[in-house]
Design a protein around this motif. Structure first.
Motif, mmCIF file in Angstrom:
data_model
loop_
_atom_site.group_PDB
_atom_site.id
_atom_site.type_symbol
_atom_site.label_atom_id
_atom_site.label_comp_id
_atom_site.label_asym_id
_atom_site.label_seq_id
_atom_site.Cartn_x
_atom_site.Cartn_y
_atom_site.Cartn_z
ATOM 1 N N MET A 75 0.801 -1.234 -0.044
ATOM 2 C CA MET A 75 -0.102 0.030 -0.095
ATOM 3 C C MET A 75 0.754 1.234 0.042
ATOM 4 O O MET A 75 0.505 2.234 -0.648
ATOM 5 C CB MET A 75 -0.904 -0.048 1.366
ATOM 6 N N ALA A 76 2.166 1.337 0.776
ATOM 7 C CA ALA A 76 2.943 2.530 0.683
ATOM 8 C C ALA A 76 3.590 2.651 -0.500
ATOM 9 O O ALA A 76 3.631 3.891 -1.188
ATOM 10 C CB ALA A 76 4.209 2.058 1.851
ATOM 11 N N LYS A 77 3.884 1.660 -1.336
ATOM 12 C CA LYS A 77 4.429 1.713 -2.779
ATOM 13 C C LYS A 77 3.126 2.364 -3.613
ATOM 14 O O LYS A 77 3.581 3.307 -4.344
ATOM 15 C CB LYS A 77 4.607 0.284 -3.162
ATOM 16 N N GLN A 78 2.033 1.823 -3.536
ATOM 17 C CA GLN A 78 0.942 2.162 -4.505
ATOM 18 C C GLN A 78 0.779 3.860 -4.000
ATOM 19 O O GLN A 78 0.521 4.680 -5.060
ATOM 20 C CB GLN A 78 -0.335 1.523 -4.030
ATOM 21 N N MET A 79 0.684 4.119 -2.746
ATOM 22 C CA MET A 79 0.287 5.610 -2.371
ATOM 23 C C MET A 79 1.746 6.414 -2.960
ATOM 24 O O MET A 79 1.415 7.670 -3.484
ATOM 25 C CB MET A 79 0.495 5.775 -0.872
ATOM 26 N N LEU A 80 2.826 6.109 -2.806
ATOM 27 C CA LEU A 80 3.941 6.816 -3.406
ATOM 28 C C LEU A 80 3.856 6.970 -4.852
ATOM 29 O O LEU A 80 4.297 7.978 -5.436
ATOM 30 C CB LEU A 80 5.199 5.929 -3.023
ATOM 31 N N GLU A 81 3.521 6.051 -5.648
ATOM 32 C CA GLU A 81 3.187 6.021 -7.095
ATOM 33 C C GLU A 81 2.158 7.173 -7.248
ATOM 34 O O GLU A 81 2.346 7.784 -8.396
ATOM 35 C CB GLU A 81 2.945 4.613 -7.814
ATOM 36 N N GLN A 82 1.390 7.029 -6.836
ATOM 37 C CA GLN A 82 -0.023 7.889 -6.748
ATOM 38 C C GLN A 82 0.441 9.394 -6.642
ATOM 39 O O GLN A 82 0.230 10.501 -7.247
ATOM 40 C CB GLN A 82 -1.143 7.638 -5.979
ATOM 41 N N ARG A 83 1.154 9.598 -5.545
ATOM 42 C CA ARG A 83 1.722 11.003 -5.272
ATOM 43 C C ARG A 83 2.748 11.476 -6.224
ATOM 44 O O ARG A 83 2.584 12.789 -6.934
ATOM 45 C CB ARG A 83 2.628 10.792 -3.901
ATOM 46 N N GLN A 84 3.582 10.327 -7.065
ATOM 47 C CA GLN A 84 4.574 10.985 -7.979
ATOM 48 C C GLN A 84 3.503 11.278 -9.163
ATOM 49 O O GLN A 84 3.998 12.195 -9.863
ATOM 50 C CB GLN A 84 5.479 9.872 -7.991
ATOM 51 N N GLY A 85 2.545 10.441 -9.463
ATOM 52 C CA GLY A 85 1.791 10.824 -10.561
ATOM 53 C C GLY A 85 1.085 12.291 -10.215
ATOM 54 O O GLY A 85 1.194 12.912 -11.253
ATOM 55 N N TRP A 86 0.463 12.296 -9.129
ATOM 56 C CA TRP A 86 -0.080 13.753 -9.203
ATOM 57 C C TRP A 86 1.180 14.998 -9.379
ATOM 58 O O TRP A 86 0.722 15.952 -9.718
ATOM 59 C CB TRP A 86 -0.559 13.767 -7.736
ATOM 60 N N GLN A 87 2.255 14.732 -8.759
ATOM 61 C CA GLN A 87 3.155 15.577 -8.913
ATOM 62 C C GLN A 87 3.547 15.998 -10.131
ATOM 63 O O GLN A 87 3.884 17.227 -10.877
ATOM 64 C CB GLN A 87 4.675 15.381 -7.810
ATOM 65 N N ARG A 88 3.831 14.874 -11.088
ATOM 66 C CA ARG A 88 3.812 15.058 -12.430
ATOM 67 C C ARG A 88 2.913 15.681 -13.055
ATOM 68 O O ARG A 88 3.175 16.784 -13.789
ATOM 69 C CB ARG A 88 4.218 13.804 -13.232
#
Length: 239
Positions: free
Chosen positions: A168-181
């Protein structure tokens, strides 16, 4: 004369005297009846006052169906319907203004002579309602406030529980990176649209004054011969 006497006798035969009394109850004792108390027949066509012992009598009541009400100040007494037939016994039943009276054969008669009783007191004051906690909790504003408080306390715990799980932490990090991009791309696009052409437009604007050709010369260059001739003429005039 004979005809008038017969009519008078027939009218007397069809009329009756209603008798009854106000019985004592826990609400009102028969000996404590107010002086203004009285019984009213057919909404005021006939009336009579109570005697000291609570009894009353209404004379010359014609045959038919009649509504009898008791007006006792401060007390409530059940109104009744009295049916006086041309032949037979008097029939008595309770009166409900919201319902039609029943047929005399469909309901048993109440006692006659009439027995009236007070079943309650008149209430002219209504106490204000108290605080209703459940009603307050049903208010939309209160529900919204409680939901906000619940989210403020529950959201950090939910986030900690999700981050403790590696997947879940990995998925949340990927989502945050996508939002940042997406955020960086939108900011870059906004800056380009606001700058009117981006970095190239800014460089062209800086180099613009040096590249402007002189007026009246092709390419902005001054011929050297004409420059020398001009300087010589000016020098000769000075001599």
């Amino acid at each position: 004369m004979k005809l008038a006497s017969l009519l008078l006798l027939s009218a007397t035969a069809l009329a009756a005297d209603l008798r009854g009394r106000l019985v004592g109850t826990a609400v009102l004792n028969a000996t404590d009846i107010p002086l203004e108390a009285r019984v009213v027949l057919d909404y005021g066509s006939k009336s009579a006052r109570f005697h000291a012992d609570g009894s009353f009598e209404i004379s010359d009541v014609p045959s038919g169906q009649h509504v009898l009400e008791s007006l006792v100040p401060g007390y409530l007494v059940q109104p009744i319907i009295v049916t006086i037939p041309e032949e037979g016994d008097v029939h008595v039943q309770k009166f409900d203004p919201s319902k039609l009276p029943l047929a005399t054969s469909a309901v048993p008669s109440l006692p006659y002579p009439l027995e009236l009783a007070a079943f309650g007191t008149e209430q002219y004051y209504t106490a204000p309602p108290g605080m209703n906690i459940m009603g307050m909790l049903k208010s939309p504003m209160i529900l919204l406030m409680l939901a906000s408080l619940g989210m403020a306390f529950a959201l950090p715990k939910i986030t900690d529980a999700l981050e403790s799980d590696p997947e879940m932490a990995k998925q949340m990090l990927e989502q945050r990176q996508g939002w940042q991009r997406n955020l960086d791309w939108s900011e870059s696009l906004s800056s380009k649209l606001a700058g009117g052409g981006g970095a190239n437009g800014g460089a062209d604007a800086q180099a613009g004054p040096a590249a402007v050709p002189a007026a009246g010369t092709p390419g902005g260059k001054t011929p050297p011969a004409r420059a020398q001739q001009g300087s010589g003429k000016r020098g000769g005039k000075r001599k």
